[in-house]
Each structure stands twice: as C-alpha cells, then as structure tokens.
Motif scaffolding. Structure first.
Motif, PDB file in Angstrom:
ATOM      1  N   ILE A  72       0.837  -1.194   0.000  1.00 32.36           N
ATOM      2  CA  ILE A  72       0.000   0.000   0.000  1.00 32.36           C
ATOM      3  C   ILE A  72       0.875   1.249   0.000  1.00 32.36           C
ATOM      4  O   ILE A  72       1.720   1.436   0.877  1.00 32.36           O
ATOM      5  CB  ILE A  72      -0.941   0.021   1.216  1.00 32.36           C
ATOM      6  N   ASP A  73       0.666   2.093  -0.978  1.00 35.75           N
ATOM      7  CA  ASP A  73       1.420   3.341  -1.127  1.00 35.75           C
ATOM      8  C   ASP A  73       1.161   4.247   0.078  1.00 35.75           C
ATOM      9  O   ASP A  73       0.019   4.607   0.362  1.00 35.75           O
ATOM     10  CB  ASP A  73       0.979   4.040  -2.417  1.00 35.75           C
ATOM     11  N   GLN A  74       2.222   4.609   0.784  1.00 35.30           N
ATOM     12  CA  GLN A  74       2.070   5.428   1.992  1.00 35.30           C
ATOM     13  C   GLN A  74       1.738   6.888   1.694  1.00 35.30           C
ATOM     14  O   GLN A  74       1.390   7.638   2.606  1.00 35.30           O
ATOM     15  CB  GLN A  74       3.336   5.343   2.858  1.00 35.30           C
ATOM     16  N   SER A  75       1.806   7.282   0.438  1.00 32.00           N
ATOM     17  CA  SER A  75       1.436   8.651   0.092  1.00 32.00           C
ATOM     18  C   SER A  75      -0.058   8.776  -0.182  1.00 32.00           C
ATOM     19  O   SER A  75      -0.563   9.873  -0.420  1.00 32.00           O
ATOM     20  CB  SER A  75       2.221   9.132  -1.142  1.00 32.00           C
ATOM     21  N   THR A  76      -0.769   7.643  -0.147  1.00 29.35           N
ATOM     22  CA  THR A  76      -2.210   7.643  -0.366  1.00 29.35           C
ATOM     23  C   THR A  76      -2.900   7.103   0.880  1.00 29.35           C
ATOM     24  O   THR A  76      -2.290   6.981   1.939  1.00 29.35           O
ATOM     25  CB  THR A  76      -2.562   6.785  -1.588  1.00 29.35           C
ATOM     26  N   ASN A  77      -4.172   6.770   0.747  1.00 29.41           N
ATOM     27  CA  ASN A  77      -4.908   6.175   1.867  1.00 29.41           C
ATOM     28  C   ASN A  77      -4.279   4.842   2.246  1.00 29.41           C
ATOM     29  O   ASN A  77      -4.161   3.942   1.413  1.00 29.41           O
ATOM     30  CB  ASN A  77      -6.369   5.968   1.492  1.00 29.41           C
ATOM     31  N   ASP A  78      -3.888   4.708   3.512  1.00 33.92           N
ATOM     32  CA  ASP A  78      -3.137   3.535   3.944  1.00 33.92           C
ATOM     33  C   ASP A  78      -3.474   3.244   5.401  1.00 33.92           C
ATOM     34  O   ASP A  78      -3.125   4.022   6.290  1.00 33.92           O
ATOM     35  CB  ASP A  78      -1.632   3.800   3.766  1.00 33.92           C
ATOM     36  N   THR A  79      -4.125   2.133   5.654  1.00 30.33           N
ATOM     37  CA  THR A  79      -4.490   1.764   7.025  1.00 30.33           C
ATOM     38  C   THR A  79      -3.327   1.158   7.792  1.00 30.33           C
ATOM     39  O   THR A  79      -3.473   0.835   8.974  1.00 30.33           O
ATOM     40  CB  THR A  79      -5.654   0.768   7.022  1.00 30.33           C
ATOM     41  N   LEU A  80      -2.176   1.009   7.147  1.00 23.23           N
ATOM     42  CA  LEU A  80      -1.001   0.445   7.800  1.00 23.23           C
ATOM     43  C   LEU A  80       0.065   1.496   8.079  1.00 23.23           C
ATOM     44  O   LEU A  80       1.207   1.169   8.357  1.00 23.23           O
ATOM     45  CB  LEU A  80      -0.420  -0.691   6.931  1.00 23.23           C
ATOM     46  N   ASP A  81      -0.330   2.778   8.014  1.00 24.95           N
ATOM     47  CA  ASP A  81       0.609   3.861   8.299  1.00 24.95           C
ATOM     48  C   ASP A  81      -0.180   5.057   8.834  1.00 24.95           C
ATOM     49  O   ASP A  81      -1.322   5.283   8.435  1.00 24.95           O
ATOM     50  CB  ASP A  81       1.369   4.263   7.032  1.00 24.95           C
ATOM     51  N   ASP A  82       0.424   5.801   9.754  1.00 23.85           N
ATOM     52  CA  ASP A  82      -0.258   6.961  10.369  1.00 23.85           C
ATOM     53  C   ASP A  82       0.155   8.243   9.642  1.00 23.85           C
ATOM     54  O   ASP A  82       0.786   9.117  10.219  1.00 23.85           O
ATOM     55  CB  ASP A  82       0.069   7.052  11.863  1.00 23.85           C
ATOM     56  N   ASN A  83      -0.248   8.361   8.369  1.00 25.84           N
ATOM     57  CA  ASN A  83       0.242   9.474   7.550  1.00 25.84           C
ATOM     58  C   ASN A  83      -0.860  10.411   7.070  1.00 25.84           C
ATOM     59  O   ASN A  83      -0.612  11.260   6.221  1.00 25.84           O
ATOM     60  CB  ASN A  83       0.987   8.925   6.330  1.00 25.84           C
ATOM     61  N   MET A  84      -2.065  10.266   7.602  1.00 26.26           N
ATOM     62  CA  MET A  84      -3.188  11.000   7.016  1.00 26.26           C
ATOM     63  C   MET A  84      -3.862  11.963   7.984  1.00 26.26           C
ATOM     64  O   MET A  84      -5.011  12.339   7.784  1.00 26.26           O
ATOM     65  CB  MET A  84      -4.230  10.011   6.475  1.00 26.26           C
ATOM     66  N   CYS A  85      -3.174  12.353   9.030  1.00 24.96           N
ATOM     67  CA  CYS A  85      -3.776  13.246  10.022  1.00 24.96           C
ATOM     68  C   CYS A  85      -2.818  14.404  10.300  1.00 24.96           C
ATOM     69  O   CYS A  85      -2.135  14.430  11.336  1.00 24.96           O
ATOM     70  CB  CYS A  85      -4.091  12.470  11.306  1.00 24.96           C
ATOM     71  N   PRO A  86      -2.746  15.384   9.402  1.00 27.97           N
ATOM     72  CA  PRO A  86      -1.760  16.461   9.546  1.00 27.97           C
ATOM     73  C   PRO A  86      -1.930  17.298  10.802  1.00 27.97           C
ATOM     74  O   PRO A  86      -0.963  17.919  11.260  1.00 27.97           O
ATOM     75  CB  PRO A  86      -1.967  17.308   8.280  1.00 27.97           C
ATOM     76  N   ASN A  87      -3.119  17.323  11.396  1.00 26.84           N
ATOM     77  CA  ASN A  87      -3.350  18.144  12.583  1.00 26.84           C
ATOM     78  C   ASN A  87      -3.038  17.432  13.895  1.00 26.84           C
ATOM     79  O   ASN A  87      -3.249  18.002  14.968  1.00 26.84           O
ATOM     80  CB  ASN A  87      -4.800  18.639  12.616  1.00 26.84           C
TER      81      ASN A  87
END
Length: 435
Positions: free
Chosen positions: A176-191
């Motif tokens: 799963i590309d970590q630059s996109t939607n990925d449930t195996l990485d905490d990369n989608m919550c900038p705040n």
C-alpha cells in the motif's frame, strides 16, 4: 486471528499445538535490560501462548523487525555522540571506547537481526496455525510501502514457507502506497499533535542527574537532557545492528534504563495513544477492515481506508482463513488504542511513573511485535457460537468492554458492537485531522 504492529495476520481457523526452534541470535545482554528499551526492545513473548478453550477453532497483525534509526533520529543521535566525544578527557574505563568510536549506523533499513526476527515469526505462525491452510486457503499478505516493512513481510513469508517445507509459500500480494490512503501507516492526520511536551517534562526529571554524572566523567562534554536520551537510544540500536552488546549500554544503570523505558511509554501514549486526541482515530480504518474480515461483510469506513483496494476481491479478499499485514509501531499504537486495549484509569503522569501501569510499549510494540485477533467457533460458558480473542505478543488481553468473562473471550457480535468508535469513523475526530 488478526495481528497488529507491522505485521497483521487475520485467521479463522482450527488450532494445533506445536513447538518451534528459534534461530534469532542472542544479543548477549540481560533479558530484563533488553525489555526496558521501550519500542526498541527486541521481540519477546509477553506471556506464554495458551490455546483457546476446548472445542474452539481460531482467526491473526505484526510490526517491522529491528532496524536502523530514522534519518532525523540518526542525525540527532550522531550530534549527541559528537558532543560527548568533544570532552577534554574521560574518567572511567567505560568511556575508553569513545576515543576511537565512529558512528556507523545506517538509516531506516531493516538490520540482519530484524530480518531473522521476521523469519522466525513466519515459522512460528505456520507451526501454530497450520490447520488453517490448504492449497486454496493460503495466507493473504499486505505491507505498507516502506522498505523495511516490505522486507519484514518478505522475510516472514520466507520463514513461513521454510517451516512448511515449501508446501505453503505465501506471497506479498499488496503493497500500500504510503502517500495515499493507507491503514497500515499513520500518515493522514496532519493536525495530530506531538508528545514533545510530555517527553520533555519527563526528561527534565530523570535526565539531569545522568547528564551531571557523565559531564563530570567527561569534562567539557556539556551534555543536555536531550543528548542523554539520544545516547541512551544508541544502546539498543547498536546492539540489534551489531548483534552484540553496545558499549553505550555500560554508560547507564538499570534504573536509568527504566526511566528511558518510561520516556518511550510517554512518547507513544501522547503521540499515538490515548493521551493524544487524534491518536486512536488513526487506527480506525484498520479496525474497520478487521471487523469486515471477522464478519465477512464489506468494509464500512470513511477514514483512511483505500476504497479501491478494499472493494476488490483481488486486493482485499473476504472469507479467507489467514491474513497477515505488516505496518509500523506508531500505527500499531493507534490501532491498539482504537480497539480499547491497554486503557489506563488515569493519564500517564509526566513526572512520576506508575509502576502498576499496563501501558508499557516494550510489551506492546517491541521490534517485530504482534497483535493477534482470533475468531473462535466454540462452546464457551455453556453457549455455542462465534467468539473473539485478542493477544498482544502472545498475552491474552482482557476485553471488559465487550463482556469478557475472564478468559479473554467476547462473543463476536458483542465485540463488533463494542467497536462503536471505529464504526462511527472516530465519532468526529477524523474531521479534526484536516479541519
């Protein structure tokens, strides 16, 4: 069963008992010391694995193996070592190595010891859950697109195949590309916030005495509290990289490493755990995938799931017996918190450790740590039905939130009902990630 932290396994299976010989080399240190390195601790079972109650069948997640520090961490560590080596002299034989020491750790990559950990895990999981498998029921393996995570997954599949005499050779099916939607990485919550304030508060408590002691033995070094933490981190990182005790370990006492462990506990608790408002919500997408696998229903989620992947039977098959996902320790902490595991009656104190706390990341997310969810079809407490049991590094977790009667079992329907936070997409927290 389902695992969490780097590797995620999900199984619906029959249980077999077996033994396995581990090949991961010894690091040559006292085990209690190795277990005080927080998330840098080498994997160890937090408890002896116990089979489900008689008459049950089983359902299984894991973290990447031991690796080099992240680039930013490595730079900070190297700067602190240079600060120490800048001392005018060293008083004590334990410091002699510093006169010729050269920092040589790489960045991010899996080390040989970490590869062996994942290989061993693959052997263990085949041996433990072989009865789940058939030619048409192979493990389905995913990994987040980080080189060390992918390498962990590939070493796991190799160990799994070896243990089965190559009868079952699972492949890594989805990265799963970590630059996109990925449930195996905490990369989608900038705040999301950080744990900087809390860890600095604790460093201000335990590190000054250590800095004073070392600065007295190394006049002119002028180590700060953060330097102390960085240099202590070299003990586990060099030990796993070189598969031999690091000389930096001898610069600190066991009590000081207990304080270091609490530093890691605070870092994770206030970074991705219950102490961070937007920590648990980053595990919601994976929990909703887990619920789908347990119930055989399509994934229902509006957080970080990849709808394209999760709606395809090729990239998110349903009704298999064994799923294995590989992720990061930080994401695993979010998943653990979203599930409601290791909840504390009070927030962790930043000035004094609670010795009775259950939140100890060395037992939760050591290198190659595992979270396993077992789906059981059995008779328990006089009732026949489907049940769920969760283990973290083989320790059965008490799930009071879904009616656990003391043996770690919850009825499947009760477990699904208990995961309201995930089913409601974080109850508004997800919107705060970007608002």
């Amino acid at each position: 069963m389902v695992l969490t932290v780097g590797l995620v396994l999900s199984l619906s299976c029959g249980f077999v008992t077996a033994t396995i010989n581990y090949i991961t080399p010894s690091l040559g240190l006292n085990q209690s010391l190795e277990q005080s390195w927080a998330e840098y601790s080498p994997y160890y079972p937090a408890s002896e694995y116990t089979a489900p109650p008689d008459g049950c069948s089983v359902v299984q997640l894991q973290r990447d193996g031991a690796h080099y520090p992240k680039k930013s961490d490595g730079k900070s560590i190297m700067n602190s070592v240079e600060q120490l080596q800048g001392a005018k002299s060293f008083n004590g034989s334990e410091y002699e190595f510093l006169t010729n020491f050269t920092y040589s750790l790489g960045t991010d990559d899996l080390v040989s010891y970490g590869a062996a950990q994942s290989y061993d895990a693959g052997q263990l999981h085949y041996t433990r859950y072989a009865s789940l498998l058939s030619e048409t029921m192979m493990p389905f393996v995913r990994a987040s697109d980080s080189e060390r995570v992918v390498d962990s997954a590939l070493n796991w599949t190799a160990g799994f195949a070896f243990a089965s005499n190559n009868q079952y050779a699972p492949v890594l099916s989805v990265i799963i590309d970590q630059s996109t939607n990925d449930t195996l990485d905490d990369n989608m919550c900038p705040n999301v916030g950080t744990s900087d304030d809390e860890t600095e508060d604790w460093a201000d408590v335990f590190a000054p005495a250590i800095a004073d002691r070392i600065n007295a033995a190394a006049p002119g070094a002028k180590l700060s509290n953060s330097d102390v933490v960085n240099i202590m981190t070299l003990c586990p990182l060099e030990t796993v990289a070189n598969e031999a005790p690091s000389p930096f370990c001898d610069l600190f006492t066991s009590d000081e490493f207990a304080s270091f462990e609490y530093y890691g506990d605070l870092d994770n608790y206030y970074g991705n755990g219950y102490g961070q408002q937007l920590g648990p919500v980053q595990g919601v997408g994976y929990v909703n995938e887990l619920l789908a696998r347990l119930t055989g229903q399509p994934v229902q989620d509006e957080t970080q799931t990849n709808h394209t992947l999760d709606s395809s039977p090729t990239t998110f098959p349903m009704n298999l017996t064994f799923y294995a996902d590989f992720s990061h320790d930080s994401e695993m902490i979010s998943i653990i918190s979203a599930l409601g595991l290791f909840a504390q009656p009070h927030a962790l104190d930043t000035t004094q450790p609670n010795t009775l706390r259950t939140w100890q990341v060395s037992k939760m997310v050591p290198f190659s740590g595992r979270l396993t969810t077992e789906k059981l079809s059995c008779t328990a407490e006089g009732e026949t039905g489907e049940y769920v049991r969760i283990l973290v590094n083989d320790a059965v977790q008490s799930m009071y939130f879904c009616g656990d009667t003391g043996n770690g079992l919850c009825a499947l329907d009760d477990f699904v009902e208990s995961q309201e936070y995930a089913r409601l997409n974080g109850e508004g927290d997800w919107a705060l990630c970007t608002d």
